[in-house]
Design a protein around this motif. Structure first.
Motif, PDB file in Angstrom:
ATOM      1  N   ASP A   1       0.815  -1.220   0.000  1.00  0.00           N
ATOM      2  CA  ASP A   1       0.000   0.000   0.000  1.00  0.00           C
ATOM      3  C   ASP A   1       0.849   1.270   0.000  1.00  0.00           C
ATOM      4  OD1 ASP A   1       0.954  -0.591   2.521  1.00  0.00           O
ATOM      5  OD2 ASP A   1      -0.742   0.326   3.564  1.00  0.00           O
ATOM      6  N   ARG A   2       2.162   1.107  -0.122  1.00  0.00           N
ATOM      7  CA  ARG A   2       3.072   2.255  -0.149  1.00  0.00           C
ATOM      8  C   ARG A   2       4.056   2.087  -1.309  1.00  0.00           C
ATOM      9  NH1 ARG A   2       5.233   2.725   5.902  1.00  0.00           N
ATOM     10  NH2 ARG A   2       5.890   0.618   5.410  1.00  0.00           N
ATOM     11  N   PRO A   3       3.553   2.153  -2.535  1.00  0.00           N
ATOM     12  CA  PRO A   3       4.402   1.866  -3.704  1.00  0.00           C
ATOM     13  C   PRO A   3       5.598   2.795  -3.863  1.00  0.00           C
ATOM     14  CG  PRO A   3       2.296   2.824  -4.377  1.00  0.00           C
ATOM     15  CD  PRO A   3       2.172   2.482  -2.929  1.00  0.00           C
ATOM     16  N   PHE A   4       5.430   4.078  -3.518  1.00  0.00           N
ATOM     17  CA  PHE A   4       6.552   5.008  -3.693  1.00  0.00           C
ATOM     18  C   PHE A   4       7.679   4.683  -2.727  1.00  0.00           C
ATOM     19  CE2 PHE A   4       8.624   9.262  -3.374  1.00  0.00           C
ATOM     20  CZ  PHE A   4       9.020   9.356  -4.695  1.00  0.00           C
ATOM     21  N   LEU A   5       7.344   4.373  -1.485  1.00  0.00           N
ATOM     22  CA  LEU A   5       8.370   3.974  -0.520  1.00  0.00           C
ATOM     23  C   LEU A   5       9.042   2.684  -0.978  1.00  0.00           C
ATOM     24  CD1 LEU A   5       9.847   4.299   2.171  1.00  0.00           C
ATOM     25  CD2 LEU A   5       7.980   3.048   3.273  1.00  0.00           C
ATOM     26  N   THR A   6       8.261   1.743  -1.507  1.00  0.00           N
ATOM     27  CA  THR A   6       8.824   0.489  -2.015  1.00  0.00           C
ATOM     28  C   THR A   6       9.829   0.766  -3.120  1.00  0.00           C
ATOM     29  OG1 THR A   6       6.774  -0.686  -1.503  1.00  0.00           O
ATOM     30  CG2 THR A   6       8.278  -1.757  -3.042  1.00  0.00           C
ATOM     31  N   GLN A   7       9.503   1.681  -4.009  1.00  0.00           N
ATOM     32  CA  GLN A   7      10.419   2.038  -5.094  1.00  0.00           C
ATOM     33  C   GLN A   7      11.719   2.621  -4.544  1.00  0.00           C
ATOM     34  OE1 GLN A   7       8.121   4.697  -7.530  1.00  0.00           O
ATOM     35  NE2 GLN A   7       6.863   3.054  -8.393  1.00  0.00           N
ATOM     36  N   ILE A   8      11.610   3.476  -3.546  1.00  0.00           N
ATOM     37  CA  ILE A   8      12.806   4.062  -2.940  1.00  0.00           C
ATOM     38  C   ILE A   8      13.676   2.966  -2.322  1.00  0.00           C
ATOM     39  CG2 ILE A   8      13.652   5.562  -1.083  1.00  0.00           C
ATOM     40  CD1 ILE A   8      11.105   7.247  -1.534  1.00  0.00           C
ATOM     41  N   LEU A   9      13.038   2.038  -1.620  1.00  0.00           N
ATOM     42  CA  LEU A   9      13.778   0.953  -0.983  1.00  0.00           C
ATOM     43  C   LEU A   9      14.473   0.077  -2.022  1.00  0.00           C
ATOM     44  CD1 LEU A   9      11.203  -0.068   1.769  1.00  0.00           C
ATOM     45  CD2 LEU A   9      13.349   1.170   2.091  1.00  0.00           C
ATOM     46  N   PHE A  10      13.788  -0.224  -3.114  1.00  0.00           N
ATOM     47  CA  PHE A  10      14.392  -1.017  -4.190  1.00  0.00           C
ATOM     48  C   PHE A  10      15.600  -0.291  -4.783  1.00  0.00           C
ATOM     49  CE2 PHE A  10      11.307  -4.131  -3.795  1.00  0.00           C
ATOM     50  CZ  PHE A  10      11.330  -5.075  -4.810  1.00  0.00           C
ATOM     51  N   ILE A  11      15.414   0.995  -5.082  1.00  0.00           N
ATOM     52  CA  ILE A  11      16.490   1.777  -5.675  1.00  0.00           C
ATOM     53  C   ILE A  11      17.717   1.800  -4.766  1.00  0.00           C
ATOM     54  CG2 ILE A  11      17.189   4.168  -6.110  1.00  0.00           C
ATOM     55  CD1 ILE A  11      15.915   3.057  -8.500  1.00  0.00           C
ATOM     56  N   GLU A  12      17.504   2.075  -3.491  1.00  0.00           N
ATOM     57  CA  GLU A  12      18.620   2.177  -2.558  1.00  0.00           C
ATOM     58  C   GLU A  12      19.299   0.824  -2.357  1.00  0.00           C
ATOM     59  OE1 GLU A  12      19.905   4.966  -1.390  1.00  0.00           O
ATOM     60  OE2 GLU A  12      18.410   5.995  -2.595  1.00  0.00           O
ATOM     61  N   PHE A  13      18.504  -0.239  -2.300  1.00  0.00           N
ATOM     62  CA  PHE A  13      19.054  -1.583  -2.089  1.00  0.00           C
ATOM     63  C   PHE A  13      19.917  -1.993  -3.278  1.00  0.00           C
ATOM     64  CE2 PHE A  13      19.017  -6.202  -2.099  1.00  0.00           C
ATOM     65  CZ  PHE A  13      19.205  -6.511  -0.767  1.00  0.00           C
ATOM     66  N   VAL A  14      19.369  -1.872  -4.478  1.00  0.00           N
ATOM     67  CA  VAL A  14      20.099  -2.290  -5.679  1.00  0.00           C
ATOM     68  C   VAL A  14      21.304  -1.386  -5.921  1.00  0.00           C
ATOM     69  CG1 VAL A  14      19.942  -2.636  -8.172  1.00  0.00           C
ATOM     70  CG2 VAL A  14      18.034  -3.296  -6.705  1.00  0.00           C
ATOM     71  N   SER A  15      21.137  -0.087  -5.700  1.00  0.00           N
ATOM     72  CA  SER A  15      22.232   0.857  -5.920  1.00  0.00           C
ATOM     73  C   SER A  15      23.407   0.593  -4.990  1.00  0.00           C
ATOM     74  CB  SER A  15      21.740   2.293  -5.730  1.00  0.00           C
ATOM     75  OG  SER A  15      20.830   2.657  -6.740  1.00  0.00           O
ATOM     76  N   THR A  16      23.118   0.148  -3.781  1.00  0.00           N
ATOM     77  CA  THR A  16      24.185  -0.173  -2.837  1.00  0.00           C
ATOM     78  C   THR A  16      25.145  -1.190  -3.436  1.00  0.00           C
ATOM     79  OG1 THR A  16      22.836   0.289  -0.888  1.00  0.00           O
ATOM     80  CG2 THR A  16      24.707  -1.180  -0.574  1.00  0.00           C
ATOM     81  N   TYR A  17      24.592  -2.189  -4.111  1.00  0.00           N
ATOM     82  CA  TYR A  17      25.436  -3.236  -4.699  1.00  0.00           C
ATOM     83  C   TYR A  17      26.042  -2.802  -6.026  1.00  0.00           C
ATOM     84  CZ  TYR A  17      23.955  -6.131  -0.906  1.00  0.00           C
ATOM     85  OH  TYR A  17      23.749  -6.609   0.363  1.00  0.00           O
TER      86      TYR A  17
END
Length: 220
Positions: free
Chosen positions: A158-174
């Motif tokens: 129910d929080r798609p924008f936060l999910t997108q931020i989390l995905f971006i930050e997680f993948v970008s870290t690697y």
């Protein structure tokens, strides 16, 4: 007006006080900061970007200051972290006042404040890593990141924008570590979550740049 949030004082009190007393002290200090920001927000002569930064600071500075380890220490009322019990903590029910998942809606204009993309994201990752450590340990190494990303998507539906931020930050870290496996092995899931988002093209561009540099290393 001077910002009443004194990080040096916080560090000093963290060392001096027992966990519960430090938590109460921290509550009061961040409460003073919220009052300070509320007064600044009344000043309409400030620029819109700065007002957005202030609003985000008011909403997210406090929850982003809590790590999974800190919550665990407060629950145990000790200054030592007992790692073996971490998986028994549920941030959705324990210490609901400091619940990282009971957050105000994240808006794109708030991204000007690094608390959301940095501290808050890392704290939520910590929750998924440690609260699911038993399940993660059973998985092959190449499946563990997929499990974490799926959990993030499922629990934040129910929080798609936060999910997108989390995905971006997680993948970008690697990607920043020149590790392209997380992106490549979870591409369908990543594209599904980032579909029509403001982040998709920039993440793809970052991946292509790093992939190219791995294949054809940049000369120092």
């Amino acid at each position: 007006m001077k910002n009443p949030l004194d990080y040096e004082l916080l560090r000093k009190k963290r060392a001096e006080l027992k966990a519960e007393k430090f938590l109460n002290f921290k509550d009061s200090l961040y409460g003073l900061q919220e009052n300070y920001i509320n007064k600044l927000l009344l000043n309409k002569t400030l620029s819109k970007p700065f007002l957005n930064w202030l609003e985000a600071e008011k909403l997210y500075a406090y929850p982003s200051s809590f790590s999974f380890f800190n919550l665990h220490k407060f629950k145990k009322n000790t200054t030592q972290t007992d790692i073996k019990d971490l998986s028994n903590i549920n941030l959705k029910t324990d210490y609901s006042k400091y619940n990282l998942f009971d957050l105000p809606t994240v808006k794109s204009e708030y991204l000007i404040n690094g608390n959301i993309s940095d501290n808050l994201s890392q704290n939520i990752f910590g929750y998924y890593m440690f609260s699911n450590q038993a399940e993660i340990a059973k998985l092959p190494v190449d499946k563990r990141f997929n499990f974490i990303l799926l959990q993030i998507k499922k629990e934040n539906i129910d929080r798609p924008f936060l999910t997108q931020i989390l995905f971006i930050e997680f993948v970008s870290t690697y990607l920043n570590k020149k590790n392209t496996n997380v992106y490549e092995n979870n591409l369908d899931l990543i594209n599904d979550v980032l579909d029509n988002s403001i982040f998709k093209d920039s993440l793809l561009a970052k991946y292509k740049k790093i992939k190219k540099n791995i294949i054809i290393p940049i000369k120092e």
